[in-house]
Design a protein around this motif. Structure first.
Motif: not given
Length: 365
Positions: A111-114, A144-147
Motif C-alpha cells: 500500500a502506498g501513501a494515501a 504489506m504496508v511499508p513506512a
C-alpha cells in the motif's frame, strides 16, 4: 439505522450466511479492457487510468503502480502472480472475483501513501485464491504496508482461499510497518484458513508492527481457521505492536473460526489463541463492543487462549456487550484480561443463538 444494520448482520452471521456482495456500476468514463495485456497497456499510458473489464482475464504480469480506478465489472480475474506492486493514493479496486493458485500475494504487494480525502479503496471484491509462500509476509488482499502514512478503506470484501506463509499473515493485510496507518473495514468476511509456520496470524491482519495504527473493524466476521506455529493467532489481529498511540476498535463483529497456537516450547502467557486480538504489546486503546464469539475450538500448546483478547501489555481494554459460547477453556483461559471487573462478557447457549435472543442482545438494549 446503525442498530438495524447491526441486527441484520448479527442474524446473518448466526445463520452462517455470507454478507451479500453488491455490484455497482462505474460512473466514470473508463477504458474498456478484454485482456490483462490491454489493462497493462492502459496503465502504462496513464497510471491514473480508469479501467473497466469487459471479459474475464488472466493476470499473468504485474503492474508496478496504480493510482486510478480498476472496475472489474463483475468479471473474474485469474491471478498467476501479483496484480499490482503498489496501490497509490486515490486508487480504487472494485467489483470482481479473484481465482487462482499462487506462490506470491495475488492482489496488492504494497500500500502506498494515501490520505482520507484520497484513500486506497477496495470494495466488492472476492478472493478465492489459494496462496502459499515460503518467504515473507502475505495476504489475499494487501501483503504489506511499508513506512508511509496512508489511509485504506475495505468494504464488502470476502476472502475464501487458503493462505499459508512462513511469516506474518492475514487475509486482508499481512503486516504493516506504516509510519501512520488508518484502516477501516466494513461488511468484510474472512472464510480463509490462514496459517504461518512462524508467528502472528490473523483473520484480518497478521501484525501491526512498527508505526502508529488506527484500525476500525465494523460488521465483519472471521469464519476461517487461524493458526501459528510460533506465537499468536487470532480471528482478527494477531499482534498489535509499534506505537503506544495505537487504537483498535472492533464493533458488531463475529468470530466463529478455530484458533490454534502451536508454539512448541517456552511456556509464556503472551503466546495465545484468541477469538479477536491475540496480543497487544503497545496500544493506547483496544475496544471490542457488541461482538460475538461462537467458536468452541481454541488450541494453545503453551500460553493461553481467550474468546476476545488474551494479553495486553499496556493501554486500556474496553470490552462492552460481548457474548461467547462457552468453549470450556479451563486452565487455558486468561483470567487477567477477560474476567476482570468492568468487562462485559457473557456466556450464551446454542438455544439463545437459535432463538434470535443474542441478535437482540447485540443491539445493546
Amino acid at each position: 439505522m446503525k442498530k438495524i444494520l447491526s441486527v441484520v448482520i448479527a442474524i446473518s452471521m448466526l445463520l452462517g450466511m455470507m454478507i451479500p456482495m453488491g455490484i455497482t456500476a462505474s460512473a466514470a468514463v473508463a477504458t474498456e479492457c478484454a485482456t490483462w495485456a490491454e489493462v497493462v497497456a492502459a496503465v502504462e499510458a496513464d497510471s491514473a487510468a480508469s479501467i473497466k473489464l469487459t471479459a474475464d482475464v488472466t493476470a499473468d504480469s504485474t503492474i508496478a503502480s496504480f493510482a486510478g480506478t480498476f472496475d472489474g465489472n463483475g468479471k473474474t480475474v485469474t491471478a498467476t502472480t501479483t496484480m499490482f506492486t503498489t496501490a497509490a493514493e486515490g486508487s480504487t479496486f472494485k467489483n470482481f472475483t479473484m481465482n487462482g493458485t499462487t506462490t506470491v500475494s495475488p492482489f496488492i504487494m504494497n500500500a502506498g501513501a494515501a490520505t482520507e480525502a484520497a484513500p486506497i479503496t477496495i470494495k466488492d471484491v472476492i478472493s478465492n485464491v489459494d496462496v502459499t509462500i515460503t518467504t515473507g509476509t502475505c495476504a489475499s488482499f494487501i501483503a504489506m504496508v511499508p513506512a508511509v502514512t496512508t489511509f485504506i478503506v475495505m468494504d464488502n470484501c470476502v476472502s475464501n482461499g487458503t493462505i499459508n506463509s512462513s511469516n506474518q499473515v492475514g487475509a486482508f493485510i499481512g503486516r504493516t510497518n506504516a509510519t501512520e496507518l488508518t484502516a477501516k473495514f466494513t461488511n468484510c468476511v474472512n472464510n480463509s484458513d490462514v496459517s504461518t509456520t512462524s508467528s502472528y496470524a490473523g483473520g484480518f491482519i497478521g501484525m501491526l508492527d512498527s508505526g502508529k495504527h488506527y484500525i476500525t473493524i465494523d460488521c465483519c466476521a472471521n469464519n476461517g481457521a487461524i493458526s501459528a506455529n510460533g506465537s499468536d493467532a487470532a480471528g482478527f489481529i494477531g499482534d498489535v505492536a509499534g506505537s503506544s498511540e495505537n487504537t483498535v476498535t472492533i464493533t458488531n463483529s463475529l468470530n466463529s473460526g478455530k484458533i490454534i497456537n502451536n508454539k512448541s516450547a517456552s511456556s509464556n502467557e503472551k503466546y495465545s489463541a484468541s477469538g479477536f486480538v491475540a496480543r497487544v504489546d503497545k496500544a493506547a486503546y483496544l475496544s471490542i463492543s457488541n461482538c460475538l464469539s461462537t467458536s468452541t475450538e481454541f488450541v494453545s500448546t503453551v500460553g493461553h487462549a481467550a474468546y476476545f483478547c488474551n494479553y495486553m501489555a499496556q493501554g486500556t481494554l474496553a470490552l462492552t456487550n460481548c457474548y461467547y459460547v462457552d468453549a470450556n477453556l479451563g486452565d487455558l483461559h486468561t483470567g487477567a484480561l477477560e474476567l476482570g471487573e468492568g468487562y462485559e462478557m457473557t456466556a450464551v447457549t446454542a438455544e439463545q443463538l437459535a432463538s434470535g435472543e443474542v441478535a437482540y442482545l447485540l443491539q445493546g438494549e
